[in-house]
Design an enzyme around this catalytic site. Structure first.
Site, PDB file in Angstrom:
ATOM      1  N   GLY A  30       5.406  14.059   4.759  1.00 36.31           N
ATOM      2  CA  GLY A  30       5.850  14.969   3.715  1.00 36.31           C
ATOM      3  C   GLY A  30       5.687  14.323   2.360  1.00 36.31           C
ATOM      4  N   GLU A  78      12.579  10.965  -1.907  1.00 41.11           N
ATOM      5  CA  GLU A  78      11.683   9.852  -2.265  1.00 41.11           C
ATOM      6  C   GLU A  78      12.187   9.081  -3.468  1.00 41.11           C
ATOM      7  OE1 GLU A  78       9.571   9.236  -0.042  1.00 41.11           O
ATOM      8  OE2 GLU A  78       9.886  11.149   0.970  1.00 41.11           O
TER       9      GLU A  78
END
Length: 863
Positions: free
Chosen positions: A272, A309
């Protein structure tokens, strides 16, 4: 990272000594890398010149490091020219010099070349119709494919990177560009600033004609970059990153440590997203969404992945796990943190319900026999490391952190996180380091709690009796989903922070393995309790009949996350044979008019599972009739969609529409058909009106299940031509797997393995066909008969996902076929996955045998 990597099949047969030998010797320590790399995108190769500054503990004539698919042409150190020997099985190379290098500091210069591969790992090619891009994906063990390196997380160093590329191209790396100089005809060299000390898997460099939207937060320049045709879809991501960076600066109490932050969407990308320090890379659908017209759920996904992230920039990049056995420290924390940050930005999007819902899936995954501890002690090879990127590492890691935060309180937990990061800044740490920091800060037994949930596998089941003078009798045991499973004798019990919601208010207590009762208020304890206040506890609960009756009678006093926990517990106990399926159906239908979309969606999703895994054909027909009768009036009461409708109302309408579509409700099928016809009519007015309907996406799915070749052709055309809208293109592509006509199923599978579908996506089509009861048999026969073509599409992780998909099978014959087939058709990094899939098939067989009579009885009394 949001999922991934692997090794060669021969390693499965390696001896214990060989497995241990995959770790590098510890006598040489890298301090700094200077990387000068020249990729040639037309030839799919690159050349490199590397200088590694190292420190040797003692004199040595050999230096062993990681190296794979790289041709070292020359190596020198201390005025000596060395020789190179390769060990591909161990992914290592050894440099041998005529005379020992002295103890202390040395510099090793390496001239080498490599390939820009098509496997989405290392330094690889990503392609659009317009051109090629050269990009990197190094986690977990693929930096060694781009430069010879000490490719282990604890061997941190600083990096200077320069890239010599075509004059018309640009490049992105971890640091900012500090120089741009000519490099001969048609070339220029971009030089990037020196990085902080970091692990090799966090290095990144990307080459192409990227276009970027700019932003800024807390003085840090932010860019969201993509291919030029999609830059219009970057504005939302810029705003998300701006908010999230400021939020994390405040939360961690430590400023973002890099000079800039880039977020880059890549056309071909396995995971992802990937948290490279200062240069985060993304699958396009997880970064790009239209700020004005994008669906709320698409925006939620983008903001959540961005937050995941960016959390890594502190928790994983700044402070990194010592070794991959503690991967959960990175991924569990980022999974827990992502929705916390996203919810602070958009509280109206109800992220806490998303968290509560996802925890239910993790609890179920952890309740199978072949689960594994969060702390994966026996992890040595790249294949073993690759298998750690799963729902336990991410989901259980995040859920346990959420449980501890709920017990300690948000501010106490936050201060413990700060202390941990501050103590290990730019270094490495272990699970023990984290929970020691939390224990010292909170003065609570966090170490005992974490130890019991991190080191041992499985889910605790807390079974409560009716109230007595001393409190509530309680026993704890390991919970298994499969009715025939036997408790694991090696499990020593858990130290559980139990937060109880009762008539007198919430109370949190520590329940140890030695405790046989939970004392709340002594002799005045309330007559009933809900034993997972806020829905944050990582455990299952079984109540006495009287307690359960009281909870259900007062179900509207529970918060949405608590209702999701109750639904999850009751469904899990049903799967385990400890409750009847009819009891679950009664609870689900009691919540059919709940005001919260997540509650309705979850309640109904388990009904779909009952159809798929318990009901026979006759039962399915009766259950569908029951759903039409029960849910049709609820759907009708919502009225026609309106732009003024709240997010929850739209989501509830979609959930009911999907269930009624599966149940073949005539009115819903007609509505789905009309909306879909309008969407593909070519008439601008009809298309615009249909696109504005909140039911548009669900309508296409419902229509596809009944769809013909004409509709299939329209969707396939969209999947091929909507290249400037990754979300629309991907949605159209994946919907091809929803068609149930056997000829169209085969056509979808042919398309998936044709080379026309990006290999980041091809496995998804195959997996969806395998998982759906209506398409499973055709898909499974296809996979077996066309294995060479199917397996040719596999990347570093997708083969294991196909093995996961067959875990949805539910007959003895299919179980044997799966075991026999994969015994002779090995899939990389899928050894444990295959065992889990076979266990899942066994569990389904047992579930059907146990609950099918109960379902039939319920149907006979609920006409």
């Amino acid at each position: 990272m949001n999922f991934r990597p692997t090794l060669l099949a021969l390693l499965f047969a390696a001896s214990a000594a060989q497995l241990e030998a995959q770790r590098l010797p510890t006598n040489v320590h890298p301090e700094h890398y200077k990387l000068e790399i020249a990729p040639y995108l037309d030839k799919a190769v690159f050349e490199g010149l590397e200088t590694i500054d190292v420190t040797l503990d003692q004199p040595s004539a050999t230096v062993t490091l990681n190296c794979l698919e790289i041709d070292v042409r020359k190596v020198t150190a201390g005025g000596q020219t060395g020789t190179v020997s390769y060990n591909p099985a161990l992914e290592q190379a050894t440099f041998t010099f005529p005379q020992p290098l002295p103890a202390g500091k040395s510099s090793i210069q390496v001239v080498y070349s490599g390939i820009l591969n098509d496997k989405l790992r290392g330094f690889y090619l990503s392609k659009t119709k317009a051109r090629n891009y050269a990009v990197t994906q190094f986690e977990s063990t693929d930096a060694r494919r781009a430069f010879p390196s000490f490719d282990e997380p604890a061997m941190k160093a600083t990096f200077d990177v320069s890239l010599t590329i075509d004059a018309a191209d640009t490049a992105i790396s971890n640091g900012p560009i500090i120089a741009d100089s000519p490099a001969g005809p048609g070339k220029h060299t971009l030089t990037f600033g020196t990085t902080p000390k970091m692990s090799t898997y966090l290095v990144a460099f990307l080459v192409g004609d990227f276009a970027c939207e700019k932003g800024k937060s807390d003085g840090i320049p932010i860019r969201v970059c993509t291919t030029p045709d999609k830059v219009k879809l970057t504005k939302f991501a810029v705003k998300s990153a701006e908010f999230t960076l400021h939020y994390y600066d405040q939360y961690f109490g430590i400023k973002y440590p890099m000079a800039k932050l880039d977020l880059i969407g890549i056309p071909d990308f396995e995971a992802g997203a990937m948290e490279n320090f200062g240069a985060i890379t993304y699958r396009e659908t997880d970064l790009l969404v239209d700020e004005k017209t994008g669906a709320v759920n698409s925006k939620k996904e983008v903001s959540s992945v961005i937050a995941h992230e960016m959390a890594h920039q502190w928790f994983g990049d700044m402070v990194t796990m010592q070794w991959w056995d503690n991967l959960w420290l990175n991924e569990g924390f980022a999974t827990w943190m992502q929705d916390k940050a996203a919810a602070a930005w958009h509280p109206e999007w109800k992220f806490p319900q998303d968290v509560a819902s996802s925890v239910q899936g993790t609890l179920n995954l952890d309740a199978i026999k072949t689960t594994h501890p969060i702390l994966a002690k026996d992890t040595q090879t790249p294949a073993q490391i690759a298998e750690l990127f799963d729902g336990i590492t991410y989901g259980k890691g995040g859920a346990v952190l959420g449980m501890v935060e709920n017990f300690l309180g948000p501010e106490v937990f936050r201060q413990g996180v700060h202390n941990y990061l501050q103590a290990h800044m730019f270094g490495n740490a272990t699970a023990e380091d984290f929970w020691t920091a939390q224990t010292a800060n909170s003065h609570q037994p966090v170490d005992k709690i974490m130890q019991s949930f991190i080191v041992q596998p499985g889910v605790p089941l807390l079974t409560f009796g009716d109230v007595q003078a001393s409190g509530y009798p309680v026993t704890q045991s390991r919970f298994y989903l499969a009715p025939e499973s036997v408790a694991d004798k090696s499990t020593g019990g858990w130290t559980v922070p139990v937060c109880v919601k009762s008539a007198t208010g919430p109370v949190c207590k520590i329940l140890t393995p030695a405790d046989s009762s939970l004392s709340l208020l002594g002799s005045s304890a309330p007559t009933y309790l809900f034993a997972n206040a806020a829905g944050k506890g990582y455990y299952r609960v079984s109540y006495s009949p009287a307690q359960l009756q009281a909870i259900i009678a007062g179900v509207n006093t529970l918060t949405p996350p608590e209702k999701l926990d109750l639904l999850g517990d009751r469904w899990a106990l049903t799967r385990a044979g400890q409750a009847k399926v009819g009891e679950y159906l009664d609870l689900a239908l009691a919540l059919k008019q709940d005001a919260d979309a997540s509650v309705v969606q979850n309640a109904l999703s388990y009904i779909a599972t009952i159809n798929a895994r318990i009901a026979n054909a006759d039962d399915t027909a009766q259950l569908n009739e029951k759903m039409r009768k029960e849910l049709g009036p609820v759907y009708a009461s919502l009225g026609k969609p309106s732009k003024k409708d709240a997010y929850d109302k739209d989501e509830i309408r979609n959930a009911l529409f999907a269930v009624l579509g599966r149940a073949k409700d005539p009115a819903v099928l007609a509505e789905a058909s009309k909306l879909t016809d309008d969407l593909f009519s070519g008439d601008p007015a009809r298309m615009k009106s249909a696109k504005e309907s909140p039911l548009a996406d669900t309508a296409i799915y419902v229509a596809a299940a009944q769809g013909d070749e004409a509709l299939y052709n329209k969707l396939q055309t969209v999947s091929q031509k909507a290249t400037d809208d990754p979300g629309l293109q991907t949605q159209a592509l994946f919907t091809l797997a929803d068609f149930q006509n056997p000829l169209l199923v085969v056509r979808t599978l042919d398309y998936a393995v044709s080379g026309q579908v990006r290999n980041q996506d091809s496995w998804i089509l195959i997996a969806r066909e395998l998982q759906q009861p209506e398409t499973r048999e055709v898909a499974w026969q296809y996979v077996q008969q066309h294995w060479e073509k199917v397996s040719a599409q596999f990347t570093t992780a997708s083969g294991a996902r196909i093995v996961t998909a067959v875990g949805s099978f539910c007959t003895v014959a299919q179980r044997k076929e799966v075991a026999d087939f994969f015994a002779t058709h090995k899939v990389e990094a899928a050894e444990r996955t295959l065992t889990q899939s076979i266990d899942s098939i066994d569990a389904c067989i047992q579930l059907r045998a146990k609950q099918e009579p109960n379902l039939r009885q319920w149907l006979s009394t609920h006409q």
